[in-house]
Design a protein around this motif. Structure first.
Motif, PDB file in Angstrom:
ATOM      1  N   THR A 290       1.259  -1.061   0.270  1.00  0.00           N
ATOM      2  CA  THR A 290       0.202  -0.244   0.185  1.00  0.00           C
ATOM      3  C   THR A 290       0.634   1.129  -0.089  1.00  0.00           C
ATOM      4  O   THR A 290       1.964   1.403   0.424  1.00  0.00           O
ATOM      5  N   VAL A 291       0.762   2.280  -0.860  1.00  0.00           N
ATOM      6  CA  VAL A 291       0.953   3.709  -1.002  1.00  0.00           C
ATOM      7  C   VAL A 291       0.175   4.563  -0.337  1.00  0.00           C
ATOM      8  O   VAL A 291      -0.902   4.426  -0.823  1.00  0.00           O
ATOM      9  N   THR A 292       0.955   5.690  -0.290  1.00  0.00           N
ATOM     10  CA  THR A 292      -0.153   6.840   0.168  1.00  0.00           C
ATOM     11  C   THR A 292      -0.760   8.063  -0.706  1.00  0.00           C
ATOM     12  O   THR A 292       0.536   8.043  -0.979  1.00  0.00           O
ATOM     13  N   ASP A 293      -2.124   8.514  -0.976  1.00  0.00           N
ATOM     14  CA  ASP A 293      -2.522   9.043  -2.225  1.00  0.00           C
ATOM     15  C   ASP A 293      -2.495  10.338  -2.323  1.00  0.00           C
ATOM     16  O   ASP A 293      -3.691  10.632  -1.918  1.00  0.00           O
ATOM     17  N   PHE A 294      -1.169  10.945  -2.302  1.00  0.00           N
ATOM     18  CA  PHE A 294      -1.068  12.201  -2.038  1.00  0.00           C
ATOM     19  C   PHE A 294      -1.434  13.019  -2.776  1.00  0.00           C
ATOM     20  O   PHE A 294      -2.214  14.237  -3.078  1.00  0.00           O
ATOM     21  N   PRO A 295      -1.632  13.025  -4.324  1.00  0.00           N
ATOM     22  CA  PRO A 295      -2.204  12.823  -5.651  1.00  0.00           C
ATOM     23  C   PRO A 295      -3.597  12.811  -5.363  1.00  0.00           C
ATOM     24  O   PRO A 295      -4.496  14.087  -5.527  1.00  0.00           O
ATOM     25  N   PHE A 296      -4.155  11.927  -4.872  1.00  0.00           N
ATOM     26  CA  PHE A 296      -5.414  12.472  -4.047  1.00  0.00           C
ATOM     27  C   PHE A 296      -5.988  13.282  -3.569  1.00  0.00           C
ATOM     28  O   PHE A 296      -6.652  14.512  -3.057  1.00  0.00           O
ATOM     29  N   CYS A 297      -5.048  13.538  -2.047  1.00  0.00           N
ATOM     30  CA  CYS A 297      -4.818  14.476  -0.809  1.00  0.00           C
ATOM     31  C   CYS A 297      -4.830  15.905  -1.370  1.00  0.00           C
ATOM     32  O   CYS A 297      -5.713  16.385  -0.624  1.00  0.00           O
ATOM     33  N   PHE A 298      -4.106  15.860  -2.770  1.00  0.00           N
ATOM     34  CA  PHE A 298      -4.297  17.845  -2.717  1.00  0.00           C
ATOM     35  C   PHE A 298      -5.305  18.314  -4.066  1.00  0.00           C
ATOM     36  O   PHE A 298      -5.304  18.858  -4.325  1.00  0.00           O
ATOM     37  N   THR A 299      -5.851  17.405  -4.995  1.00  0.00           N
ATOM     38  CA  THR A 299      -6.521  17.380  -5.846  1.00  0.00           C
ATOM     39  C   THR A 299      -7.725  17.786  -5.006  1.00  0.00           C
ATOM     40  O   THR A 299      -8.546  17.833  -6.289  1.00  0.00           O
ATOM     41  N   VAL A 300      -8.642  17.025  -3.645  1.00  0.00           N
ATOM     42  CA  VAL A 300      -9.835  17.024  -3.615  1.00  0.00           C
ATOM     43  C   VAL A 300     -10.271  18.647  -3.031  1.00  0.00           C
ATOM     44  O   VAL A 300     -11.060  19.375  -3.728  1.00  0.00           O
TER      45      VAL A 300
END
Length: 619
Positions: free
Chosen positions: A392-402
């Motif tokens: 598993t990896v942390t989804d920082f692109p998700f975090c920044f996009t929302v």
């Protein structure tokens, strides 16, 4: 027969001889791991023996114990250390293994304990997309035992008036409020590091570890940690331990008597990491940049360790296995995944997942790039052939996009189309459903602030987090609309209201929360409890549609469940035609809105209020 006075005299004379003999025998200031187990898949354990006042380099070691042998004894640059590797056969019984040390004519024995590995296959569970993690900074959640706020011999005590000081939160405080956490509806706790951080200042966060085998006594120590884990498990909650492989604290006991200079990356003068995680996967990287990234220190108080030293590598891997087996944790969050030696990290993950196949590890990859994030996930076909073995990896692109999607006007590639574009890149990930998705954490601005302190936008973001692919993670206080700015870390690490004796209000009860906080809490609670029984949301197929008029529609579907999600990011009510969605509706005429429990007609069109998420169970 001797008179009684003379018997007593002889007895005390013998005791004094024994005491003197014991004083002459070398003792160990550190023996790590402090104990081990029979039944491990790898039968070997490397034991570090350390005495800061004695020369151990001339010692030889022998063992007489059925099923246990010594395969290797190693000395290092510093004579205060000796490394002894035991082989523990499958036939060996649990007990105290006498390790006898000899130097010339002198001998002494150390009783090293081996225990039986737990046979409970349900004890260590792992975590997956059916879970929702709740991140807690222990020092800032609740003070269950004020008596441990200050400990003799430890540098810092609790001072709540100091933003960067310790505030006194502890493990008992967490244990005391597990009913609140359970009621909210999350299924797992991720605790910021609980291991000892006996630094001179500002180590409340836990990332400057000074003893890898000791939970900080200001949190309650090892026993309190095991107690809270057991209580969590009894309540159906999992526990994820935050670990650090990249660095230790500069007051770690190793730093005061290094086994060898090479255990720490050392430079002629202080050299800081460049923090550019994308360098590691960069096909055009310079050695200068890559070395500074991996070997530079994270901070002046956080020495960068060299995991390529074989003894240190084994030491670190064994420490992880020890905590899993001893404490029964269900997963690991690995801090700063790209910073340590990447080949060591791959071996570490391989060993852990081999020993505990049901386990899970999430690596922190703080990079706002889908491709670079995917580089670190197990199964990724990388051009340099690197395999991280990291599930598993942390989804920082998700975090920044929302927040971007919620706060900007709709356009060709802005507004809700950002969410669509983000997920359209999931073909890069080996398994995007294993990504850890989140809206904020302990290092960044609170999501409520990022959403402009707009409760409706806040709900939209949460609805997306809890219904799209991935393993959601929430940060303590999100349910209370905490709104700190991440530009200064203490702003996003404030004390949970009511966690300390004497707090004016307690947000652990409904009466202690504002109307807006209760609205946020109730929204989260409804979604979290509903989510627990939704296989379509856990692992179901995701089908989404290009947003039109800033309305994003997607479906989650399993064999027995279908969920339709409508996210209206407009400041006015919209009428949504259902014609484009016939391939997923397949003639369904109605559904039930999860939040309101109202029946929704799915025949022709749906009216969606401004800034509203409709989560519809399709009937």
């Amino acid at each position: 027969m001797l008179p009684r006075p003379r018997i007593a005299l002889v007895f005390f004379f013998l005791l004094s001889i024994i005491a003197q003999a014991q004083k002459k025998q070398p003792t160990f200031h550190h023996v790590e791991p402090p104990f081990w187990w029979t039944g491990m898949k790898n039968p070997s354990v490397q034991i570090l023996f350390h005495n800061k006042d004695a020369d151990l380099s001339s010692l030889s070691a022998t063992v007489k114990y059925d099923g246990v042998t010594i395969s290797e004894t190693k000395t290092v640059e510093n004579p205060h250390y000796l490394f002894v590797t035991l082989n523990i056969s499958p036939t060996a019984k649990a007990g105290k293994v006498p390790v006898t040390f000899t130097a010339g004519k002198k001998t002494f024995t150390y009783q090293y304990e081996i225990k039986s590995k737990s046979g409970d296959t349900n004890r260590i569970q792992g975590f997956n997309s059916s879970d929702v993690l709740y991140l807690i900074m222990p020092d800032r959640f609740a003070n269950g035992d004020p008596a441990n706020d200050s400990i003799p011999g430890m540098f810092e005590g609790a001072h709540r008036d100091q933003p960067e000081g310790r505030h006194g939160g502890d493990l008992k405080g967490i244990a005391d409020h597990l009913d609140y956490i359970k009621d909210l509806g999350v299924t797992a706790l991720w605790l910021n590091p609980v291991l000892e951080n006996n630094q001179r200042k500002s180590s409340y966060h836990g990332y400057a570890i000074t003893d890898l085998y000791q939970v900080d006594r200001r949190f309650g120590g090892n026993e309190a940690y095991l107690s809270v884990i057991n209580k969590c498990h009894s309540m159906g909650l999992k526990v994820i331990q935050d670990m650090v492989m990249n660095h230790i604290g500069n007051d770690h006991w190793l730093m005061h008597d290094l086994p060898a200079k090479g255990w720490i990356h050392q430079f002629p003068e202080f050299t800081r990491s460049n923090y550019q995680g994308n360098v590691i996967s960069d096909p055009y990287q310079s050695k200068y940049d890559a070395t500074k990234m991996s070997n530079g220190w994270f901070d002046t108080t956080m020495p960068d360790v060299d995991q390529t030293d074989p003894l240190f590598a084994t030491y670190l891997i064994q420490n992880t296995l020890w905590w899993i087996e001893h404490a029964g944790i269900d997963g690991i969050r690995m801090d700063t995944q790209p910073y340590p030696d990447k080949h060591f990290m791959a071996q570490w993950a391989k060993v852990v997942m081999h020993e505990y196949p049901q386990f899970n590890i999430v690596g922190e990859v703080w990079i706002n790039s889908v491709a670079t994030t995917a580089y670190w996930q197990k199964g990724m076909i990388n051009k340099d052939s690197y395999q991280s073995n990291l599930p598993t990896v942390t989804d920082f692109p998700f975090c920044f996009t929302v927040p971007q999607a919620l706060n900007e006007p709709a356009g060709w590639d802005t507004g809700m189309r950002r969410l669509y574009t983000l997920l359209s890149q999931d073909f890069i990930y080996p398994d995007a459903n294993r990504n850890l998705t989140f809206l904020d954490n302990h290092d960044m601005s609170r999501f409520f602030l990022s959403a402009g302190k707009d409760l409706k936008k806040f709900k939209l973001g949460l609805a997306f987090l809890l219904t799209t692919r991935g393993i959601p993670q929430l940060y303590y206080g999100t349910e209370l609309l905490m709104d700190g700015d991440g530009g200064y870390h203490p702003n996003v690490r404030k004390d949970f209201p009511g966690g300390w004796p004497g707090d004016k209000t307690s947000a652990f009860s409904r009466q202690g929360r504002t109307e807006a906080q209760n609205e946020a809490f109730d929204f989260m609670k409804t979604l979290l409890h509903w989510r627990k029984s939704q296989p379509a949301v856990h692992n179901g197929k995701l089908t989404h549609f290009i947003p039109e008029n800033n309305i994003y529609v997607y479906f989650r579907e399993s064999n027995s469940h279908r969920v339709m999600v409508i996210l209206n990011a407009n400041d006015q009510e919209k009428t949504l035609s259902l014609a484009p969605f016939t391939e997923c509706l397949r003639g369904a005429g109605r559904g039930v809105d999860v939040i309101s429990q109202a029946e929704v007609s799915l025949r022709d069109q749906v009216n969606v209020p401004a800034y509203t998420a409709m989560i519809i169970e399709v009937k």
